[in-house]
Design a protein around this motif. Structure first.
Motif, mmCIF file in Angstrom:
data_model
loop_
_atom_site.group_PDB
_atom_site.id
_atom_site.type_symbol
_atom_site.label_atom_id
_atom_site.label_comp_id
_atom_site.label_asym_id
_atom_site.label_seq_id
_atom_site.Cartn_x
_atom_site.Cartn_y
_atom_site.Cartn_z
ATOM 1 N N ALA A 1 0.824 -1.213 0.000
ATOM 2 C CA ALA A 1 0.000 0.000 0.000
ATOM 3 C C ALA A 1 0.855 1.259 0.000
ATOM 4 N N SER A 2 2.061 1.159 0.568
ATOM 5 C CA SER A 2 2.960 2.319 0.602
ATOM 6 C C SER A 2 3.525 2.651 -0.773
ATOM 7 N N GLY A 3 3.377 1.736 -1.725
ATOM 8 C CA GLY A 3 3.786 2.022 -3.096
ATOM 9 C C GLY A 3 4.978 1.249 -3.594
ATOM 10 N N LYS A 4 5.863 0.810 -2.686
ATOM 11 C CA LYS A 4 7.055 0.102 -3.144
ATOM 12 C C LYS A 4 7.753 -0.561 -1.972
ATOM 13 N N TYR A 5 8.604 -1.527 -2.316
ATOM 14 C CA TYR A 5 9.539 -2.090 -1.347
ATOM 15 C C TYR A 5 10.894 -1.440 -1.577
ATOM 16 N N GLY A 6 11.514 -0.987 -0.507
ATOM 17 C CA GLY A 6 12.847 -0.404 -0.620
ATOM 18 C C GLY A 6 13.901 -1.440 -0.259
ATOM 19 N N ILE A 7 14.707 -1.847 -1.236
ATOM 20 C CA ILE A 7 15.806 -2.779 -0.959
ATOM 21 C C ILE A 7 16.961 -1.955 -0.399
ATOM 22 N N ILE A 8 17.286 -2.184 0.865
ATOM 23 C CA ILE A 8 18.288 -1.365 1.544
ATOM 24 C C ILE A 8 19.615 -1.419 0.786
ATOM 25 N N GLU A 9 20.163 -0.255 0.514
ATOM 26 C CA GLU A 9 21.334 -0.150 -0.357
ATOM 27 C C GLU A 9 22.666 -0.248 0.385
ATOM 28 N N ASP A 10 22.706 0.221 1.621
ATOM 29 C CA ASP A 10 23.992 0.397 2.304
ATOM 30 C C ASP A 10 24.487 -0.844 3.044
ATOM 31 N N TYR A 11 23.655 -1.873 3.121
ATOM 32 C CA TYR A 11 24.021 -3.070 3.875
ATOM 33 C C TYR A 11 23.626 -4.300 3.070
ATOM 34 N N GLY A 12 24.389 -5.377 3.244
ATOM 35 C CA GLY A 12 24.103 -6.593 2.496
ATOM 36 C C GLY A 12 24.746 -7.795 3.145
ATOM 37 N N GLY A 13 24.804 -8.882 2.395
ATOM 38 C CA GLY A 13 25.395 -10.110 2.892
ATOM 39 C C GLY A 13 26.909 -10.099 2.776
ATOM 40 N N HIS A 14 27.517 -11.220 3.172
ATOM 41 C CA HIS A 14 28.983 -11.245 3.264
ATOM 42 C C HIS A 14 29.482 -12.672 3.380
ATOM 43 N N GLY A 15 30.764 -12.823 3.114
ATOM 44 C CA GLY A 15 31.414 -14.077 3.413
ATOM 45 C C GLY A 15 31.490 -14.277 4.918
ATOM 46 N N ILE A 16 31.627 -15.532 5.330
ATOM 47 C CA ILE A 16 31.705 -15.848 6.761
ATOM 48 C C ILE A 16 32.536 -17.110 6.928
ATOM 49 N N SER B 1 36.184 -17.970 9.383
ATOM 50 C CA SER B 1 37.057 -17.741 10.532
ATOM 51 C C SER B 1 36.861 -16.335 11.097
ATOM 52 N N GLU B 2 36.124 -15.511 10.389
ATOM 53 C CA GLU B 2 35.671 -14.210 10.871
ATOM 54 C C GLU B 2 34.190 -14.088 10.549
ATOM 55 N N MET B 3 33.515 -13.155 11.234
ATOM 56 C CA MET B 3 32.088 -12.989 10.973
ATOM 57 C C MET B 3 31.835 -12.304 9.637
ATOM 58 N N HIS B 4 32.574 -11.241 9.349
ATOM 59 C CA HIS B 4 32.410 -10.511 8.099
ATOM 60 C C HIS B 4 33.673 -10.647 7.260
ATOM 61 N N MET B 5 33.528 -11.239 6.097
ATOM 62 C CA MET B 5 34.664 -11.495 5.214
ATOM 63 C C MET B 5 34.246 -11.189 3.780
ATOM 64 N N ASP B 6 35.223 -11.165 2.884
ATOM 65 C CA ASP B 6 34.913 -11.086 1.461
ATOM 66 C C ASP B 6 34.190 -12.369 1.053
ATOM 67 N N PRO B 7 33.273 -12.248 0.082
ATOM 68 C CA PRO B 7 32.905 -11.046 -0.669
ATOM 69 C C PRO B 7 31.686 -10.352 -0.049
ATOM 70 N N HIS B 8 31.486 -9.086 -0.409
ATOM 71 C CA HIS B 8 30.264 -8.377 -0.043
ATOM 72 C C HIS B 8 29.168 -8.780 -1.016
ATOM 73 N N LEU B 9 27.982 -9.070 -0.498
ATOM 74 C CA LEU B 9 26.865 -9.518 -1.327
ATOM 75 C C LEU B 9 25.764 -8.469 -1.328
ATOM 76 N N LEU B 10 25.551 -7.844 -2.469
ATOM 77 C CA LEU B 10 24.443 -6.908 -2.611
ATOM 78 C C LEU B 10 23.125 -7.664 -2.727
ATOM 79 N N ASN B 11 22.046 -7.024 -2.304
ATOM 80 C CA ASN B 11 20.722 -7.613 -2.456
ATOM 81 C C ASN B 11 20.011 -7.101 -3.707
ATOM 82 N N TYR B 12 20.781 -6.544 -4.601
ATOM 83 C CA TYR B 12 20.315 -6.083 -5.905
ATOM 84 C C TYR B 12 21.511 -6.161 -6.844
ATOM 85 N N VAL B 13 21.248 -6.056 -8.127
ATOM 86 C CA VAL B 13 22.323 -6.160 -9.115
ATOM 87 C C VAL B 13 22.877 -4.778 -9.421
ATOM 88 N N ASP B 14 24.169 -4.638 -9.282
ATOM 89 C CA ASP B 14 24.892 -3.423 -9.652
ATOM 90 C C ASP B 14 25.806 -3.772 -10.823
#
Length: 284
Positions: free
Chosen positions: A163-178, A180-193
């Motif tokens: 009803a609000s008109g659209k879904y906003g796919i958050i741009e500044d945060y995404g998935g990641h490798g995991i 031996s550390e929690m956040h590792m390469d690669p960064h995973l976008l939730n949209y195609v760039d």
């Protein structure tokens, strides 16, 4: 560089992932009207202690709590405290992790506090969760990372508009490798760039590749801002948001959802994907 895991390392990540699943179950039960986000953090701490696991959020970059509790318009990184009392009609995204013998698990879910939630909030969480599963199903040997992003975005774009008109796919945060550390390469976008379709931004998925896939969607803007505590991320237009996440390993036998109790077997069967054997059942 992407860290490629051995079967033995994936087995340790599965152990950590099951602790995360236990935290999810316990905090979901505790997320009721009248409880505070601090209460939920204490529940998570007890689960970690009971399983002999360490928290990977506490102290990470100075983060002061065991889990992230993001209520309503808070997208991610909400800090648990005694002042935030959950109310009937709230939605809360709980993000948490665990470490077993140096190997990490990380997952998030959105819960509904009490009853009587607006249908568009229920649908927001459903779309976010299902887009995550679409991304997981795209995690195949020989695929490229952008195919996971494309599957997530494609699912969201195919859904009827709210009803609000659209879904906003958050741009500044995404998935990641995991791993031996929690956040590792690669960064995973939730949209195609298109700028990230070549080179190191779009690696090929091979056995031993582990990802945390985590779409975040709002009922409005894709843009966010960070509050003065330097952690809490909110939507710039105040619309509510949802966050779902699982950690996944790609093995020679296929993929397994490390943070799902059944390894993702039931849900992925609906999508025509067969889950790899659980490393904890195979004596690895």
């Amino acid at each position: 560089m992407v860290e490629i895991k051995t079967p033995e390392q994936i087995a340790k990540m599965r152990e950590a992932g099951l602790v995360v699943a236990a935290i999810h179950a316990a905090t979901r039960e505790a997320a009721v009207p009248g409880s505070t986000t601090h209460d939920l953090d204490q529940v998570a701490r007890k689960v970690l202690a009971d399983h002999g696991a360490k928290p990977n959020f506490l102290g990470y970059g100075g983060f002061p709590a065991t889990i992230c509790t993001s209520v309503n318009e808070v997208v991610v990184h909400g800090i648990p405290d005694e002042k935030t009392v959950l109310k009937n009609g709230d939605i809360i995204s709980i993000d948490c992790g665990a470490i077993i013998d140096g190997w990490h698990g990380d997952a998030a879910y959105t819960a509904f506090v009490g009853t009587g939630h607006a249908p568009e909030l229920v649908e927001l969480s459903r779309v976010t969760e299902e887009s995550m599963w679409a991304g997981i199903a795209a995690m195949k040997k020989g695929a490229r990372l952008a195919e996971v992003s494309r599957a997530i975005e494609g699912y969201i774009r195919r859904q009827p508009r709210p009803a609000s008109g659209k879904y906003g796919i958050i741009e500044d945060y995404g998935g990641h490798g995991i791993g031996s550390e929690m956040h590792m390469d690669p960064h995973l976008l939730n949209y195609v760039d298109k700028r990230r379709l070549i080179g190191r931004h779009n690696p090929k998925l091979v056995p031993g590749f582990c990802l945390a896939i985590e779409p975040m969607i709002s009922l409005g803007t894709p843009r966010t801002q960070v509050l003065e505590d330097d952690w809490t991320v909110i939507t710039t237009d105040g619309t509510r948001s949802s966050h779902w996440e699982h950690s996944i390993a790609l093995t020679e036998q296929g993929l397994i959802v490390l943070t799902a109790p059944d390894g993702g077997r039931a849900k992925l069967a609906e999508l025509g994907v067969t889950v790899a054997p659980d490393p904890l059942d195979s004596g690895v």
